[in-house]
Design a protein around this motif. Structure first.
Motif, mmCIF file in Angstrom:
data_model
loop_
_atom_site.group_PDB
_atom_site.id
_atom_site.type_symbol
_atom_site.label_atom_id
_atom_site.label_comp_id
_atom_site.label_asym_id
_atom_site.label_seq_id
_atom_site.Cartn_x
_atom_site.Cartn_y
_atom_site.Cartn_z
ATOM 1 N N THR A 15 35.848 37.316 27.302
ATOM 2 C CA THR A 15 35.325 37.914 28.540
ATOM 3 C C THR A 15 35.854 39.340 28.714
ATOM 4 O O THR A 15 35.098 40.259 29.063
ATOM 5 C CB THR A 15 35.713 37.044 29.757
ATOM 6 O OG1 THR A 15 35.242 35.715 29.514
ATOM 7 C CG2 THR A 15 35.106 37.558 31.036
ATOM 8 N N ASP A 38 28.902 31.339 29.399
ATOM 9 C CA ASP A 38 30.007 30.385 29.527
ATOM 10 C C ASP A 38 29.849 29.630 30.845
ATOM 11 O O ASP A 38 29.776 30.272 31.909
ATOM 12 C CB ASP A 38 31.332 31.179 29.514
ATOM 13 C CG ASP A 38 32.555 30.272 29.581
ATOM 14 O OD1 ASP A 38 32.386 29.046 29.767
ATOM 15 O OD2 ASP A 38 33.676 30.807 29.466
ATOM 16 N N SER A 42 32.938 33.214 33.975
ATOM 17 C CA SER A 42 33.975 34.244 34.194
ATOM 18 C C SER A 42 33.396 35.634 34.397
ATOM 19 O O SER A 42 33.865 36.390 35.267
ATOM 20 C CB SER A 42 34.935 34.285 33.003
ATOM 21 O OG SER A 42 35.368 33.001 32.674
ATOM 22 N N ASP A 83 28.888 37.033 26.629
ATOM 23 C CA ASP A 83 30.247 36.492 26.788
ATOM 24 C C ASP A 83 30.158 34.989 26.523
ATOM 25 O O ASP A 83 29.607 34.240 27.322
ATOM 26 C CB ASP A 83 30.737 36.781 28.221
ATOM 27 C CG ASP A 83 32.099 36.161 28.486
ATOM 28 O OD1 ASP A 83 32.825 35.852 27.526
ATOM 29 O OD2 ASP A 83 32.430 35.980 29.681
HETATM 30 MG MG MG Z 1 35.860 33.867 28.893
#
Ligand code: MG
Ligand code: ATP
Length: 214
Positions: A15, A38, A42, A83
């Motif tokens: 991230t 994800d 995040s 990410d």
């Molecule tokens: Mg992450």
């Protein structure tokens, strides 16, 4: 160009690198999309704690169908950063298949070298369908002047199809401090060593950004 920032191991800096490269590319004049693939969300959390909108678009797409849905959206941007999620193989496979280049963040530790082979294996499987898929290791949280830092690049030579990018990111507190405020390092500390490193890393991935953006 779609760049997946992926590693099956958790906490290696996916991230951090995805957000900060998105910021670097956008700063260099490119239109950028950051895809949070994800389920932890995040990158979305990062953008939600900000006082102002980021200079690039952020969307959530933590789906095993990512590789089918992303290309249509990606057409509207110069660079897309994904990410990736740790551990979940079906999400990693989709993110790898969606990518032109996979960056694998690794920290200088033997555990990371052992874990890297899982991600490299998934990339090799994906090359059956996507011959041109590129992959590079990005060393993160390097501690300067340590033997482990020096020996680490050599240990990664066991993956000859995955070269190591020549600009390691050093362990620095500004990464967590800026993230806590929903800022990139370039925004929070534009003159910092970390910002310079990130710009060098971005230029290595995408040479001459200013010229190509014009
Ligand atoms: Mg992450
Ligand atoms: N170069 C660095 N120097 C100092 N701290 C760092 C650096 N890179 C990442 N970190 C810190 O390490 C922690 C993990 O980073 P990050 O969340 O980016 O990893 P991740 O691979 O995305 O994790 P996950 O697998 O849970 O998604 C964070 O607290 C982040 O601020």
């Amino acid at each position: 160009m779609i760049i997946g920032v992926l590693n099956q191991k958790g906490g290696v800096g996916k991230t951090t690198i995805a957000v900060n490269l998105a910021s670097c590319f956008s700063h260099a004049g490119r239109s950028v999309l950051l895809v949070d693939a994800d389920p932890q969300g995040s990158a979305l959390s990062w953008s939600s704690v900000r006082a102002a909108e980021p200079a690039f678009a952020v969307v959530g797409m933590a789906k095993p169908t990512l590789h089918r849905e992303l290309p249509a959206l990606a057409k509207n941007y110069d660079v897309v950063l994904i990410d990736g999620a740790p551990r979940v193989n079906e999400l990693a496979r989709a993110a790898i298949l969606a990518s032109d280049l996979v960056l694998i963040p690794v920290q200088p530790s033997p555990y990371d070298i052992w874990a890297a082979s899982d991600t490299v294996k998934l990339i090799r499987e994906a090359r059956i369908y996507k011959e041109d898929l590129q992959a590079r290791f990005a060393i993160n949280r390097k501690i300067t002047n340590t033997a482990i830092g020096r020996d680490f690049s050599v240990a990664l030579d066991q993956f000859p199809d995955t070269p190591v990018l020549d600009v390691p990111l050093i362990q620095r507190v500004v990464y967590a401090e800026s993230a806590a405020r929903g800022l990139s390092v370039l925004e929070a500390a534009p003159q910092s060593e970390a910002a310079k490193e990130l710009k060098r890393l971005a230029a290595l991935i995408f040479p001459n950004p200013e010229r190509q953006a014009a």
